[in-house]
Design an enzyme around this catalytic site. Structure first.
Site, PDB file in Angstrom:
ATOM      1  N   GLU A 241      10.109 -13.699   0.119  1.00  0.00           N
ATOM      2  CA  GLU A 241      10.606 -12.889   1.200  1.00  0.00           C
ATOM      3  C   GLU A 241      10.614 -12.981   2.200  1.00  0.00           C
ATOM      4  OE1 GLU A 241      10.295  -9.318  -0.509  1.00  0.00           O
ATOM      5  OE2 GLU A 241       9.677  -9.105  -2.101  1.00  0.00           O
ATOM      6  N   GLU A 352      16.261  -3.127   2.880  1.00  0.00           N
ATOM      7  CA  GLU A 352      15.721  -1.819   1.980  1.00  0.00           C
ATOM      8  C   GLU A 352      15.367  -0.898   3.605  1.00  0.00           C
ATOM      9  OE1 GLU A 352      11.782  -2.066  -1.074  1.00  0.00           O
ATOM     10  OE2 GLU A 352      13.103  -3.993  -0.213  1.00  0.00           O
TER      11      GLU A 352
END
Length: 437
Positions: A241, A352
């Site tokens: 990520e 997120e």
């Protein structure tokens, strides 16, 4: 002495306490002033800091208060990993993914069209990092590493949890057609994703940078790319990520910062943010992972973004990270992974947040700019030129993507396609509002 005179000292003490508590949440500075810490715990923290804060050849003080240590590349934390005991740092740059001719022409036309100056709100430039503002750089042969302090560690729940994401609960299963996101552990998303089980060898996107407010110190707001493989509802998920995030707990402030993350066991025991554990091998002397990004976008004003590319070197199998136009930041060695040692099966792009439901209500932590996707350019945050890397190491626009937002009254996403931005989407939201109580 009158009642007013007697109440003044009490009032002042109350103000100091409230201000101190607020300061510890917003800035995270001098955190140890507001809690008692045992000597044994402090000793454990100091031993940990000695492991990850490597000796510096040069130290740079950033205007935002960060300390950047220029560490010899062979002394960086990555090489402490037991699987990398005999690892030789990859010196020869890998073969970057090829762009198709049509796409190259479109990108040139887009940059030419949007290269004017002024305040009409078009994209001006890529965002950079605050520690560069005084013109300082790390010398060749070193890598810049943000120094970790005891205050950074003390903001975490424990030394074990420091630098890690919350592990996925195996009892929280995703929908059959949805990606690796679960809301039951307090994480909420607005993302686009590829179909599962396809062979993917990397991904790229250009991401708008904002500074969303975070309500509670242990919440965060991030925008990133996920490169995934393995079981989405088991314990063997591999994930790479990268993106930007605002995390008061991790960094002690509310600035957007470049970050990376990796795990090979679904966020349980392996992996961490940035260089807070061994694993990610940095090769660039100009980019500090975990450092603040500057400048940032403004509402109805200039928009600033960062381009991030993650791809697998077809020769040696390492997963590389590129930043901006042509810079290589470093790589995740193939030895760290099981499923990603072969290829990825899904890519996700988007935002997120952590919703800890402060005071029993949905958090007011913002995602992206804090505006809903429907507000569009200059107001909502965006991902543009969303691409994937295929088996012949070529970049192509992501096709047939799906989108997901658990609660569109809190955060939303809207995808589209055009010749300049390719596959792109707007996303984000304010969190708590009358429709998201």
């Amino acid at each position: 002495m009158g009642i007013f005179e007697r109440l003044v000292p009490i009032f002042l003490i109350f103000v100091v306490i409230v201000f101190s508590q607020r300061l510890s949440v917003v800035s995270g500075l001098n955190y140890t002033r507001y809690r008692k810490v045992g000597s044994l715990r402090l000793a454990r923290i100091q031993r940990h800091l000695e492991k990850i804060n490597k000796p510096a050849l040069l130290t740079i003080e950033s205007p935002d208060g960060d300390i950047i240590d220029c560490v010899h590349k062979r002394r960086q934390p990555a090489l402490d990993h037991p699987l990398l005991k005999n690892h030789k740092i990859q010196r020869v740059p890998p073969e970057k993914p090829k762009m198709r001719m049509m796409k190259e022409s479109v990108e040139r036309d887009y940059k030419k069209k949007n290269s004017s100056s002024g305040s009409d709100g078009v994209i001006r430039d890529s965002a950079w990092q605050m520690w560069h503002q005084k013109g300082q750089r790390c010398p060749k042969g070193t890598v810049p590493i943000r120094r970790t302090t005891e205050h950074d560690v003390l903001r975490a729940k424990s030394l074990y949890d420091f630098g890690k994401k919350q592990s996925r609960s195996p009892t929280l299963h995703r929908r059959v057609d949805a990606p690796d996101v679960v809301s039951g552990n307090g994480h909420e998303h607005a993302i686009a994703y590829t179909k599962a089980s396809s062979e993917v060898y990397g991904a790229r996107a250009t991401i708008n940078v904002w500074d969303p407010s975070v309500e509670v110190v242990n919440e965060f707001s991030l925008s990133q790319i996920w490169v995934l493989s393995g079981s989405f509802d088991g314990s063997d998920l591999n994930s790479i990520e990268a993106g930007w995030q605002v995390s008061p707990e991790l960094y002690g402030d509310s600035r957007p910062r470049l970050f990376t993350y990796w795990t090979s066991d679904s966020y349980q025991a392996t992996g961490c943010y940035n260089l807070l554990c061994s694993g990610f091998v940095q090769t660039n002397s100009r980019i500090a992972i975990g450092a603040a990004i500057s400048p940032i976008s403004s509402f109805s004003g200039n928009q600033f973004d960062v381009s991030i590319l993650i791809w697998k070197d077809p020769k040696l199998g390492n997963w590389w990270m590129g930043f901006g136009e042509n810079m290589l930041v470093g790589y995740w060695p193939a030895e760290l992974f099981t499923h990603l040692a072969e290829h990825a099966t899904m890519v996700e792009w988007g935002g997120e947040v952590v919703n800890s439901q402060p005071n029993g209500k949905h958090t007011a932590t913002r995602m992206g700019s804090g505006r809903f996707a429907e507000d569009g350019f200059g107001k909502a945050s965006y991902f543009r030129n969303i691409e994937v890397v295929d088996s012949d190491n070529s970049l192509s626009s992501a096709q047939d993507i799906s989108t997901l937002a658990e609660n569109t009254n809190c955060y939303s996403i809207k995808s589209s396609y055009n010749s300049g931005w390719g596959t792109h989407f707007y996303y984000g939201g304010p969190g708590n509002n009358p429709k998201c109580p």
